[in-house]
Design an enzyme around this catalytic site. Structure first.
Site, PDB file in Angstrom:
ATOM      1  N   VAL A 116       0.844  -1.191   0.000  1.00 44.45           N
ATOM      2  CA  VAL A 116       0.000   0.000   0.000  1.00 44.45           C
ATOM      3  C   VAL A 116       0.882   1.244   0.000  1.00 44.45           C
ATOM      4  O   VAL A 116       1.550   1.551   0.995  1.00 44.45           O
ATOM      5  CB  VAL A 116      -0.938   0.018   1.223  1.00 44.45           C
ATOM      6  CG1 VAL A 116      -1.850   1.247   1.171  1.00 44.45           C
ATOM      7  CG2 VAL A 116      -1.766  -1.251   1.295  1.00 44.45           C
TER       8      VAL A 116
ATOM      9  N   ASP B 232      13.289   3.223  -5.786  1.00 40.94           N
ATOM     10  CA  ASP B 232      11.849   2.936  -5.805  1.00 40.94           C
ATOM     11  C   ASP B 232      11.111   4.195  -6.236  1.00 40.94           C
ATOM     12  O   ASP B 232      11.059   5.186  -5.509  1.00 40.94           O
ATOM     13  CB  ASP B 232      11.394   2.488  -4.420  1.00 40.94           C
ATOM     14  CG  ASP B 232      10.000   1.851  -4.437  1.00 40.94           C
ATOM     15  OD1 ASP B 232       9.237   2.111  -5.385  1.00 40.94           O
ATOM     16  OD2 ASP B 232       9.684   1.103  -3.500  1.00 40.94           O
TER      17      ASP B 232
ATOM     18  N   THR C 297       5.355   7.777  -5.084  1.00 43.12           N
ATOM     19  CA  THR C 297       4.988   9.163  -4.796  1.00 43.12           C
ATOM     20  C   THR C 297       6.237   9.960  -4.457  1.00 43.12           C
ATOM     21  O   THR C 297       6.399  11.115  -4.861  1.00 43.12           O
ATOM     22  CB  THR C 297       3.990   9.213  -3.631  1.00 43.12           C
ATOM     23  OG1 THR C 297       2.891   8.354  -3.926  1.00 43.12           O
ATOM     24  CG2 THR C 297       3.477  10.621  -3.425  1.00 43.12           C
TER      25      THR C 297
ATOM     26  N   GLY D 161      10.020   3.252   6.684  1.00 48.04           N
ATOM     27  CA  GLY D 161       8.777   2.810   6.067  1.00 48.04           C
ATOM     28  C   GLY D 161       8.756   1.318   5.804  1.00 48.04           C
ATOM     29  O   GLY D 161       9.793   0.694   5.526  1.00 48.04           O
ATOM     30  N   ALA D 162       7.557   0.744   5.891  1.00 45.35           N
ATOM     31  CA  ALA D 162       7.414  -0.698   5.682  1.00 45.35           C
ATOM     32  C   ALA D 162       7.906  -1.123   4.308  1.00 45.35           C
ATOM     33  O   ALA D 162       8.466  -2.214   4.144  1.00 45.35           O
ATOM     34  CB  ALA D 162       5.953  -1.099   5.867  1.00 45.35           C
ATOM     35  N   ASP D 163       7.689  -0.267   3.298  1.00 44.97           N
ATOM     36  CA  ASP D 163       8.134  -0.628   1.947  1.00 44.97           C
ATOM     37  C   ASP D 163       9.647  -0.745   1.877  1.00 44.97           C
ATOM     38  O   ASP D 163      10.182  -1.646   1.209  1.00 44.97           O
ATOM     39  CB  ASP D 163       7.615   0.393   0.928  1.00 44.97           C
ATOM     40  CG  ASP D 163       7.949   1.836   1.285  1.00 44.97           C
ATOM     41  OD1 ASP D 163       8.322   2.117   2.447  1.00 44.97           O
ATOM     42  OD2 ASP D 163       7.819   2.702   0.391  1.00 44.97           O
TER      43      ASP D 163
END
Length: 273
Positions: free
Chosen positions: A20, A141, A144, A119-121
């Site tokens: 997400v 990556d 956004t 961040g989890a990502d």
């Protein structure tokens, strides 16, 4: 490239991996280590659990006999405001789920000043890189924000860079100028444009490409790792990365692969406890 196998895992497990992001959500349906189907959808800001359940059941309706065939889900989110809605959706569909964040007991090290804020990502990308490549790696990556993650071969996250994402400059120019239109991010025919739109397309595209190359070169100069690998991921990686001289390969599913690696590791720990 194959994921590192977990001998205790069922080969035919169907797993839903969900990444997400602030703008988009990437969903992958895995059988073992192979992605069977993927979807990239807009991230809703205020969805209810019912709405999320309807969306998921609609996506899965024609896949492997629908959501009833999904054994479990693993999710990484950088949008805390909708985490509860995802949890409610999985509960409604009777899909066991687990969330990955900085507190998850994964075989990675967050060697930064504020590990709880990572961040989890980025955590999942670190694990995915360790499982898949086992090399000193910079993960670019393109979401956004564009993040540059420095990851060692043995899964240590050293920090990195956070820059505005590919669309940030376009949206800001369009918002604060009267005559500059919004344009698509795509390879222009020429660098020198002869109309406003073609001038913008060239400026936008090459500022992104050269910005990535410039930051990667600065990171490599400061870090100076052995045998470095540079991987691009994210929604625009296929468009941007082939024109970057510093990027070695594109892996659009790196974050999802990292989620599957996390699932394998945590399933093993569950069985051992």
């Amino acid at each position: 490239m194959e994921l590192i196998r977990n001998p205790g895992r069922e080969e035919n497990d169907m797993i839903l991996a969900v990444d997400v992001g602030n703008t988009e959500t990437l969903i992958g349906l895995y059988s073992g280590s192979d992605v069977q189907r993927s979807w990239r959808i807009s991230t809703q800001r205020h969805p209810t659990g019912d709405e999320m359940a309807l969306m998921l059941s609609g996506l899965l309706a024609t896949e492997v006999n629908g959501f009833g065939s999904v054994d479990r889900a693993v999710i990484a989110s950088v949008v805390p405001a909708i985490d509860r809605s995802w949890d409610e959706a999985f509960e409604q569909l009777e899909i066991p789920s687990r969330r990955i964040d900085a507190s998850s007991p994964l075989p990675v090290t967050l060697d930064v000043d504020e590990p709880a804020s990572v961040g989890a990502d980025r955590i999942v990308n670190t694990l995915g890189t360790r499982c898949l490549y086992a090399r000193n790696t910079i993960v670019v990556d393109l979401g956004t924000a564009t993040t540059f993650d420095c990851i060692t071969a043995d899964g240590v996250f050293l920090g990195g860079v956070i820059a505005p994402g590919p669309r940030a400059g376009i949206d800001r120019m369009h918002q604060y100028t009267s005559k500059l239109p919004s344009v698509e991010i795509r390879l222009p025919e020429k660098v020198i444009g002869r109309r406003t739109v073609t001038c913008l397309e060239a400026g936008v595209f090459y500022s992104i490409v050269d910005g990535i190359d410039g930051i990667v070169r600065r990171i490599l100069e400061e870090w100076n790792p052995d045998d470095p690998l540079v991987i691009a991921t994210g929604g625009l990686a296929d468009v941007i990365a082939p024109h970057c001289t510093t990027v070695h390969q594109v892996d659009p599913y790196l974050t999802l692969h990292g989620l599957i690696c996390a699932d394998e590791h945590l399933q093993r720990k569950d069985r051992a406890s």
